[in-house]
Design a protein around this motif. Sequence first.
Motif, PDB file in Angstrom:
ATOM      1  N   GLN A 189     -55.144  34.045   5.560  1.00 37.15           N
ATOM      2  CA  GLN A 189     -54.314  32.845   5.699  1.00 37.15           C
ATOM      3  C   GLN A 189     -54.400  31.940   4.472  1.00 37.15           C
ATOM      4  O   GLN A 189     -53.809  30.862   4.468  1.00 37.15           O
ATOM      5  N   PRO A 216     -53.684  25.119  11.146  1.00 40.76           N
ATOM      6  CA  PRO A 216     -53.772  26.248  10.201  1.00 40.76           C
ATOM      7  C   PRO A 216     -52.685  26.175   9.139  1.00 40.76           C
ATOM      8  O   PRO A 216     -52.903  26.601   8.000  1.00 40.76           O
ATOM      9  N   HIS A 217     -51.534  25.607   9.493  1.00 37.61           N
ATOM     10  CA  HIS A 217     -50.441  25.491   8.524  1.00 37.61           C
ATOM     11  C   HIS A 217     -50.769  24.484   7.422  1.00 37.61           C
ATOM     12  O   HIS A 217     -50.129  24.453   6.391  1.00 37.61           O
ATOM     13  N   PRO A 239     -41.837  40.877  15.591  1.00 35.05           N
ATOM     14  CA  PRO A 239     -42.931  39.918  15.390  1.00 35.05           C
ATOM     15  C   PRO A 239     -43.114  39.006  16.598  1.00 35.05           C
ATOM     16  O   PRO A 239     -44.237  38.710  16.990  1.00 35.05           O
ATOM     17  N   PHE A 240     -42.008  38.588  17.206  1.00 32.88           N
ATOM     18  CA  PHE A 240     -42.153  37.710  18.363  1.00 32.88           C
ATOM     19  C   PHE A 240     -42.852  38.431  19.517  1.00 32.88           C
ATOM     20  O   PHE A 240     -43.696  37.857  20.207  1.00 32.88           O
ATOM     21  N   ALA A 300     -52.759  37.500  11.831  1.00 30.78           N
ATOM     22  CA  ALA A 300     -53.258  36.310  11.150  1.00 30.78           C
ATOM     23  C   ALA A 300     -52.258  35.830  10.106  1.00 30.78           C
ATOM     24  O   ALA A 300     -51.969  34.643  10.000  1.00 30.78           O
ATOM     25  N   ALA A 332     -55.476  29.105  17.122  1.00 29.69           N
ATOM     26  CA  ALA A 332     -56.209  28.823  15.890  1.00 29.69           C
ATOM     27  C   ALA A 332     -55.592  29.527  14.686  1.00 29.69           C
ATOM     28  O   ALA A 332     -55.881  29.185  13.551  1.00 29.69           O
ATOM     29  N   LEU A 333     -54.748  30.532  14.948  1.00 27.47           N
ATOM     30  CA  LEU A 333     -54.081  31.213  13.832  1.00 27.47           C
ATOM     31  C   LEU A 333     -52.744  30.545  13.480  1.00 27.47           C
ATOM     32  O   LEU A 333     -52.035  31.002  12.599  1.00 27.47           O
ATOM     33  N   GLY A 334     -52.403  29.493  14.211  1.00 30.67           N
ATOM     34  CA  GLY A 334     -51.192  28.761  13.867  1.00 30.67           C
ATOM     35  C   GLY A 334     -50.003  29.028  14.775  1.00 30.67           C
ATOM     36  O   GLY A 334     -48.881  28.623  14.460  1.00 30.67           O
ATOM     37  N   TYR A 335     -50.236  29.722  15.880  1.00 32.52           N
ATOM     38  CA  TYR A 335     -49.138  29.993  16.806  1.00 32.52           C
ATOM     39  C   TYR A 335     -49.057  28.889  17.852  1.00 32.52           C
ATOM     40  O   TYR A 335     -50.085  28.462  18.392  1.00 32.52           O
ATOM     41  N   SER A 383     -46.419  38.481  18.783  1.00 35.06           N
ATOM     42  CA  SER A 383     -46.985  37.159  19.030  1.00 35.06           C
ATOM     43  C   SER A 383     -47.250  36.958  20.518  1.00 35.06           C
ATOM     44  O   SER A 383     -48.285  36.452  20.922  1.00 35.06           O
ATOM     45  N   LEU A 427     -49.028  36.526  10.059  1.00 31.62           N
ATOM     46  CA  LEU A 427     -47.785  36.163  10.734  1.00 31.62           C
ATOM     47  C   LEU A 427     -47.848  34.735  11.284  1.00 31.62           C
ATOM     48  O   LEU A 427     -46.837  34.041  11.344  1.00 31.62           O
ATOM     49  N   GLY A 428     -49.056  34.326  11.665  1.00 34.62           N
ATOM     50  CA  GLY A 428     -49.217  33.003  12.273  1.00 34.62           C
ATOM     51  C   GLY A 428     -48.697  31.873  11.405  1.00 34.62           C
ATOM     52  O   GLY A 428     -48.301  30.833  11.909  1.00 34.62           O
ATOM     53  N   LEU A 429     -48.668  32.087  10.082  1.00 36.51           N
ATOM     54  CA  LEU A 429     -48.227  31.015   9.189  1.00 36.51           C
ATOM     55  C   LEU A 429     -46.787  31.211   8.715  1.00 36.51           C
ATOM     56  O   LEU A 429     -46.270  30.399   7.954  1.00 36.51           O
ATOM     57  N   LEU A 487     -41.386  34.005  10.315  1.00 31.84           N
ATOM     58  CA  LEU A 487     -41.043  35.326  10.835  1.00 31.84           C
ATOM     59  C   LEU A 487     -41.595  35.540  12.243  1.00 31.84           C
ATOM     60  O   LEU A 487     -41.067  36.334  13.017  1.00 31.84           O
ATOM     61  N   ARG A 488     -42.673  34.814  12.590  1.00 30.16           N
ATOM     62  CA  ARG A 488     -43.308  35.059  13.889  1.00 30.16           C
ATOM     63  C   ARG A 488     -42.368  34.785  15.064  1.00 30.16           C
ATOM     64  O   ARG A 488     -42.607  35.255  16.169  1.00 30.16           O
TER      65      ARG A 488
END
Lengths: 292, 332, 245
Positions: C163, C76-77, B181-182, C102, B198-201, B185, C104-106, C109-110
Amino acid sequence: MMVQITSAQAAILAVNSIALGGLLFLLSAGFSLIFGLMRIPNLVHGSFFMLGGYFGVTFLDRGVNFWLAALLSAAAMAVIGGLIERFLLRRLEGQILPQVLLTLGLAFIIADICLMVWTGDPWQPSPPPELRGTAQAFGMFFPLYRLAILGVAVVIAIALWLMVDRTRLGAMIRAGVDDPVIARVMGIKVSQLFTLIFCLGAALAAFAGVMGAPYLSVYPGLDFEMLPLALIVVILGGTGSLLGALVGSFLIGFLYNFGQAMFPDLAYVILFLPMVLVLVLRPQGLFGRVEA
Amino acid sequence: MSGNRFRSVGVAIALVLLATLPLWVGNSYYINVASQILLFAVFALALNVLVGYAGLVSLGHAGLFAIAGYAAALMLQAGYGHLAADTAAVVITLAASAIFAVLALRSTGIGFLMITLALGQIIWGIAYRWASLTNGDNGINVATRPAPFGINLTGAPGFYFATLLVFLLALASMAVFVRSPFGASLRGTRDQPLRMNALGYNVWLIRFFAVLFSGFWTAVSGLLFIYYNQFISPQVAALTTSAEILLMVISGGTATLLGPVVGAAIVVVMKNVVSAYIERWNLVLGVIFVLIISFMPDGLVPGSVRLWRWGWQTVRARLDGWISSPVEEHGR
Amino acid sequence: MTALVVQGLSKSFGGLRVTANVSLTVAPGERRLIIGPNGAGKTTLFNLITGNITPDSGSISLFGRDITRVPSHRRPHLGLARTYQIITLFPHDTILRNVTLALLGLLPLRWNPLVDLDRKEAIVARAREALARVGLDNIAERPLSQTSYGERRRVEIAMALAQNPKVLLLDEPYAGLSIDERQDVQKLLEKIPRDVTIVMIEHNMDVALDFADRITLLHFGEVIVEGTRAEVVADPRTREVYLGD
């Protein structure tokens, strides 16, 4: 670790700093415009300086007048720069990585060709006869030539400033630096402008190379010594800003000379410290604008 | 699924060949060339994390490589053991990578490249000018190679096996990283940084960790390098080194697992061959850069495949012209 | 309780005021339409709400929590999702991977560099589910570069929906679509349950009128009119903005 210097030494260092600052300005003004306008990281710029210096010493060797040699060298480099821009860089517009690799590759090629043609020995021509003496001030003697470098740099700086600030060409350059997309939409012939600026940058670097030859001499490795200096000047001053290049050049000129005299071990670190500070505190450079 | 099996067989054959290389190569000169390839492959893999997967082109990695080498060489010289020296070297290089990241990640694209170039030059300047620490141009000798678990690495085969082991570890770590996953990302931040944000990263932090990961394997390859040469000098930190490694990454094809390895093999072999005949390695390096950029911008491996196909099709078209025949239909 | 409150938000670029003292209050579950001609500052307003741009003054709050100073990647969180007017997807990846990113962003795990993302079946299954909601599950494995414009627009929406946002910002979801595609997207948006608050930008007023509970008209960065559908349509200033020049 710190070496004490006398005030007489300091005065000489100051003159050297000003001379180096002048040379750096000639080198980095073009670098900054190319970087700011064309977004090209021109890693072959230090090589323009060195190759220009070699051209100059060759002309001087043939008995050509010093100033004429400098102008001829600048003209030759303008042509070479133009060819590189038109035939190699043009095809890679907007692709940073290929541009970097191409200019880097050219820099290596030029370095090795210079080594073959002009050997590994340093060349140090004499300054023009009218500037060989010293000037006396405050009871000390200063080499006239180094002061002359400053004079030439100031004249060119004013000319560049007038060009950028007062002419139509300058207006186009400023528009291009601010927003290349808009400039294109406004119908500015960006392509010709780019070639022109690249030629101008190459010519200025070569001119500086000849001007610097009697002072720094010309030797293998000069290219990659000058390139990082131009780089920090531009990071310090902000890309595409002539004023930034001017201030940055003299700052680096002083740091280089005084650093080397006072902290010989750490001279190189001291040279880069202001760059680090600027990056942390004001990443757009001292005179750079924030991108919207 | 047959593709997978095909790949497994390929990997198995490659492993067997690599593991038995000293036996069938014999000559220690060639074994040493193989060690060089592997150690530079580790370096190229490390740089590829940034160039390929993060889209951040660093021209300062020779500086990090040299920091690891100098740190270990200086500690060994001061009388510390190999384990202590190597661990400290890795930690110091990671710290330096963090500083690199904090400064260079103020910017991306050209800015990142320019700042890393400048930082690399600082390291070079320190190595070259701070003679009381680094012994300047004369460099530092590394008296001995380590003997992990009592295994002697003095000879060419011994050192080769140690390098192979490290290389395989590096490669495996890359394989895992890329699929993780990283890794996903990181590639996302390369392709669409704003969207990722914008997706939270946390794009900055992702890049920061990528620089550290790259710095770790750069440090390891730096250690291999000084043990291989038993010597380090400022030349290691020069821009030429960064450029060579970048050439390895690019020539093999970025953002692929094996590209940097192939690139390392090509560049190391070429350097050895060219250096044997002429002194002009830099010229050759420069010409290769210009040629690759002009004719194979996607890297030597994909580029060669394309050229080969093009050439083959041209030849075949000619042949078809000569022998207008039913062979063609069977051929398809 | 309100879903989204924007208070006195201003932003200038150079000398140009792109957002001028904008205030909005959006109730939970509301469908708010933001209209205005090109250059009215609609997308800038979204960029301010998501934090891509920092306002010069004013505040933004989400369900009572002030988020003006919250970094954009944290928003987003907190339940804020958006789509883009100009489609910004990951061209090298499959549709499924786009949606997976999308999700994964929250998730924490990312940050994991050790596991195989493709083997995380729970998350891949959720991504498929999100694709099913927009009717793209049958082409989930297709690389994004081989999809049509209308399909990409639906991928955009699937990513935002995946999300599970509380507030969803849609930036011209109908832009560039054919009439058929537009109807598909329209049906899709109508199916979104009322526990999601939606703010939609539309340049063309007619397209999205039916969708809106309330409408805000922006012009030169300012709120000109706000009210119910009927109020805004009837207001002479709306005519002026749309027909006046």
